[in-house]
Design a protein around this motif. Sequence first.
Motif, short mmCIF file in Angstrom:
data_model
loop_
_atom_site.label_atom_id
_atom_site.label_comp_id
_atom_site.label_asym_id
_atom_site.label_seq_id
_atom_site.Cartn_x
_atom_site.Cartn_y
_atom_site.Cartn_z
N GLY A 5 -42.04 6.99 44.71
CA GLY A 5 -40.59 6.83 44.74
C GLY A 5 -39.93 7.11 43.41
N LEU A 6 -38.75 6.50 43.24
CA LEU A 6 -37.89 6.81 42.10
C LEU A 6 -37.39 5.54 41.40
N VAL A 7 -37.06 5.62 40.24
CA VAL A 7 -37.25 6.62 39.20
C VAL A 7 -38.47 6.18 38.39
N SER A 8 -39.35 7.09 38.06
CA SER A 8 -40.64 6.74 37.46
C SER A 8 -40.50 5.88 36.21
N ILE A 14 -38.12 3.95 35.24
CA ILE A 14 -37.29 2.74 35.33
C ILE A 14 -37.87 1.81 36.40
N CYS A 15 -37.60 2.09 37.65
CA CYS A 15 -37.98 1.16 38.72
C CYS A 15 -39.44 1.27 39.14
N VAL A 16 -40.03 2.45 39.09
CA VAL A 16 -41.44 2.56 39.47
C VAL A 16 -42.29 1.81 38.46
N VAL A 17 -42.09 2.02 37.18
CA VAL A 17 -42.89 1.32 36.18
C VAL A 17 -42.63 -0.18 36.25
N SER A 18 -41.40 -0.59 36.44
CA SER A 18 -41.08 -2.03 36.52
C SER A 18 -41.83 -2.68 37.68
N ASN A 19 -41.83 -2.03 38.84
CA ASN A 19 -42.49 -2.61 39.99
C ASN A 19 -44.00 -2.53 39.90
N ALA A 20 -44.54 -1.53 39.23
CA ALA A 20 -45.98 -1.47 39.01
C ALA A 20 -46.42 -2.69 38.19
N VAL A 21 -45.66 -3.02 37.17
CA VAL A 21 -45.99 -4.17 36.33
C VAL A 21 -45.82 -5.48 37.11
N ALA A 36 -48.44 10.32 40.92
CA ALA A 36 -47.54 11.08 40.05
C ALA A 36 -46.88 12.25 40.77
N ASN A 37 -47.48 12.72 41.86
CA ASN A 37 -46.89 13.82 42.62
C ASN A 37 -45.75 13.37 43.52
N LEU A 38 -45.65 12.07 43.74
CA LEU A 38 -44.62 11.54 44.63
C LEU A 38 -43.70 10.56 43.93
N THR A 39 -43.52 10.80 42.65
CA THR A 39 -42.52 10.07 41.87
C THR A 39 -41.90 11.07 40.91
N GLY A 40 -40.77 10.70 40.34
CA GLY A 40 -40.11 11.62 39.42
C GLY A 40 -39.01 10.92 38.65
N SER A 41 -38.38 11.70 37.79
CA SER A 41 -37.32 11.19 36.94
C SER A 41 -36.34 12.32 36.61
N PHE A 42 -35.15 11.93 36.27
CA PHE A 42 -34.13 12.86 35.79
C PHE A 42 -34.52 13.42 34.43
N LEU A 97 -39.57 11.71 29.69
CA LEU A 97 -39.79 10.28 29.94
C LEU A 97 -40.75 10.07 31.11
N HIS A 98 -40.67 10.93 32.11
CA HIS A 98 -41.58 10.84 33.25
C HIS A 98 -43.03 10.95 32.78
N GLU A 99 -43.33 11.96 31.99
CA GLU A 99 -44.70 12.14 31.50
C GLU A 99 -45.12 11.00 30.58
N GLU A 100 -44.20 10.55 29.74
CA GLU A 100 -44.52 9.44 28.84
C GLU A 100 -44.82 8.15 29.59
N VAL A 101 -44.04 7.87 30.64
CA VAL A 101 -44.28 6.62 31.38
C VAL A 101 -45.59 6.68 32.14
#
Length: 176
Positions: free
Chosen positions: A122-125, A127-134, A149-155, A159-163
């Motif tokens: 889902g979205l956004v890698s 912001i919300c994806v990383v928050s919910n993973a934690v 990683a193929n089914l998430t993304g960011s604007f 930042l997407h690659e860094e997260v």
Amino acid sequence: MERYLFVIDYQNDFVDGALGFPGAEKLDAGIAAKIRSYGKGRVFFTRDTHFENYPETREGKNLPVVHCIKGSHGWQVYGETAKALAQVEAVGIDKLTFGMNVADPAVASVLPEKADEIELVGLVSNICVVSNAVVLQSRYPEATIIVDANLTGSFDKKLHEEVLDVLTGFQVKVTK
């Protein structure tokens, strides 16, 4: 094995609405297929949920783009993903901030008691994806947490690659 899928904020406003970005729509078919592969009783989804007072909130003052107002078109889940969620009778969780509040009795009551593996898309890698993973890693400390990683993304591609790198530091398995 207790395996679950969490679809994070794949909502109209993040795909082609107020905070949409090019390429977000391309995740739709893959997310829908993954939902169907998990089947009934194994899928949860979150909705970023705001109200008319959004501009006065802490988040609204830092991100002054009105989005995901409860009940609006932008708040609804996008495209084929919405259809797949309905087909598997997925459990929806409205969240008022980046990560779901697992201490909220309403949220806690719908979450599985035990999990061996949890996958997130889902979205956004970054912001919300990383928050919910934690959040989910804290709720299920022995579960394997996976981010596809193929089914998430960011604007923001950087930042997407860094997260994704940061997630591996949290012992989250990032699949590509």
